[in-house]
Design a protein around this motif. Structure first.
Motif, PDB file in Angstrom:
ATOM      1  N   ASP A   1      -2.722   2.003   4.054  1.00  0.00           N
ATOM      2  CA  ASP A   1      -2.307   1.743   2.798  1.00  0.00           C
ATOM      3  C   ASP A   1      -2.709   0.391   2.478  1.00  0.00           C
ATOM      4  O   ASP A   1      -2.525  -0.609   2.939  1.00  0.00           O
ATOM      5  CB  ASP A   1      -1.316   2.619   2.186  1.00  0.00           C
TER       6      ASP A   1
ATOM      7  N   THR B   1       0.546   5.565  -7.782  1.00  0.00           N
ATOM      8  CA  THR B   1      -0.409   5.856  -6.287  1.00  0.00           C
ATOM      9  C   THR B   1      -1.504   6.605  -6.499  1.00  0.00           C
ATOM     10  O   THR B   1      -1.135   7.095  -7.166  1.00  0.00           O
ATOM     11  CB  THR B   1       0.397   6.709  -5.388  1.00  0.00           C
TER      12      THR B   1
ATOM     13  N   ARG C   1      -6.033   6.864  -4.923  1.00  0.00           N
ATOM     14  CA  ARG C   1      -7.362   6.593  -3.913  1.00  0.00           C
ATOM     15  C   ARG C   1      -8.179   5.573  -4.537  1.00  0.00           C
ATOM     16  O   ARG C   1      -8.978   6.294  -5.356  1.00  0.00           O
ATOM     17  CB  ARG C   1      -7.535   7.555  -3.466  1.00  0.00           C
TER      18      ARG C   1
ATOM     19  N   GLU D   1      -5.696   4.861   0.068  1.00  0.00           N
ATOM     20  CA  GLU D   1      -4.429   5.134  -0.374  1.00  0.00           C
ATOM     21  C   GLU D   1      -4.057   3.877  -1.877  1.00  0.00           C
ATOM     22  O   GLU D   1      -3.103   2.865   0.023  1.00  0.00           O
ATOM     23  CB  GLU D   1      -3.463   6.356   0.091  1.00  0.00           C
TER      24      GLU D   1
END
Length: 288
Positions: free
Chosen positions: A44, A87, A89, A94
């Motif tokens: 991520d 957070t 995507r 991510e």
């Protein structure tokens, strides 16, 4: 890995444009596996953004909308505490954006670097800052890096004393083998391994946190002061029979205590030393 790292760096640069356009944004850096060049297809993007005043919910919503395709996953934390996480995507990646007020971050740094409190979460962020790549506000981030790199002697002692605590697994192995204590056994093993690393991190002036601790081998490679073959010995604890692992753990603890006495003799190691060599003896009903 280089191609993946470059891809994620470019993705972050694009996604940051609407955030950096906000005049409240003073500094931004990327940290974690992207900053270290150790990405894979599961990595991520860990991004830290710093402000004099935190952005509003509407400002964050607008920034995400400008990143077409960004899918919000969650908002964590309380902005009233001076920091929170976002957070989302983007293209299947991510992105974890941590939004922090500068005053809050500098106060947190001072609890470790000036008050010498062992705060695992803050220790992890200090390490993240050291390895981070500045993307905006380079001068401010460099000032923090310089401060963090100057690891105080008092902090080293506090870290060692905090972790110099070992339950003598080797002394109760006979008892545990009769008590269906598998979970407790592995809990002790994990905590002991973490404490060994914690003590050695203090000796080597490294920032260590047990939170989501990964890449142990790379961390150990930074150590000039460590028992021989430390990484192999720590990994091996979890693949040996319990009776063997307990003895190997005892040897590692003994080696670690010796290093503390050699390099920081002002630290009291007596409690840890008493555990080494100790064995619990069974009692017996007296004969009548």
């Amino acid at each position: 890995m280089a191609d993946r790292t470059q891809y994620l760096l470019e993705l972050v640069h694009r996604s940051l444009k609407p955030y950096i356009a906000n005049p409240k944004t003073r500094a931004v850096m990327i940290t974690g596996s992207v900053a270290e060049g150790r990405c894979d297809e599961f990595s991520d993007c860990d991004v830290m953004l710093y402000y004099d005043e935190l952005p509003t919910t509407a400002e964050l919503d607008q920034a995400r909308q400008q990143n077409r395709g960004a899918e919000l996953v969650e908002i964590l934390g309380d902005r009233q505490m001076g920091a929170f996480g976002e957070t989302f995507r983007l293209n299947g990646v991510e992105c974890q954006f941590a939004h922090t007020a500068i005053a809050q971050w500098e106060a947190e740094m001072s609890t470790v670097l000036e008050k010498f409190q062992v705060q695992p979460g803050i220790m992890k962020m200090l390490h993240g800052t050291l390895i981070g790549i500045p993307l905006h506000g380079e001068a401010l981030i460099q000032r923090w890096k310089d401060n963090i790199a100057n690891y105080p002697e008092q902090l080293a002692q506090a870290v060692i004393e905090h972790h110099l605590k070992f339950f003598p697994l080797w002394g109760v192995q006979d008892k545990l083998s009769r008590r269906d204590a598998t979970l407790w056994y592995y809990q002790i093993l994990v905590e002991s391994a973490q404490n060994i690393l914690g003590v050695l991190s203090g000796l080597n002036r490294l920032y260590f946190s047990t939170f989501q601790f990964k890449r142990m081998g790379k961390f150990i490679q930074q150590m000039d002061i460590a028992p021989p073959n430390l990484a192999v010995r720590l990994e091996g604890l979890f693949y040996q029979e319990p009776s063997v692992a307990a003895l190997q753990l005892e040897a590692l603890v003994q080696d670690t205590v010796v290093l503390v006495e050699r390099h920081m003799p002002q630290i009291d190691t007596s409690a840890a030393k008493r555990q080494v060599g100790w064995r619990q003896r069974p009692w017996h009903i007296p004969e009548v």
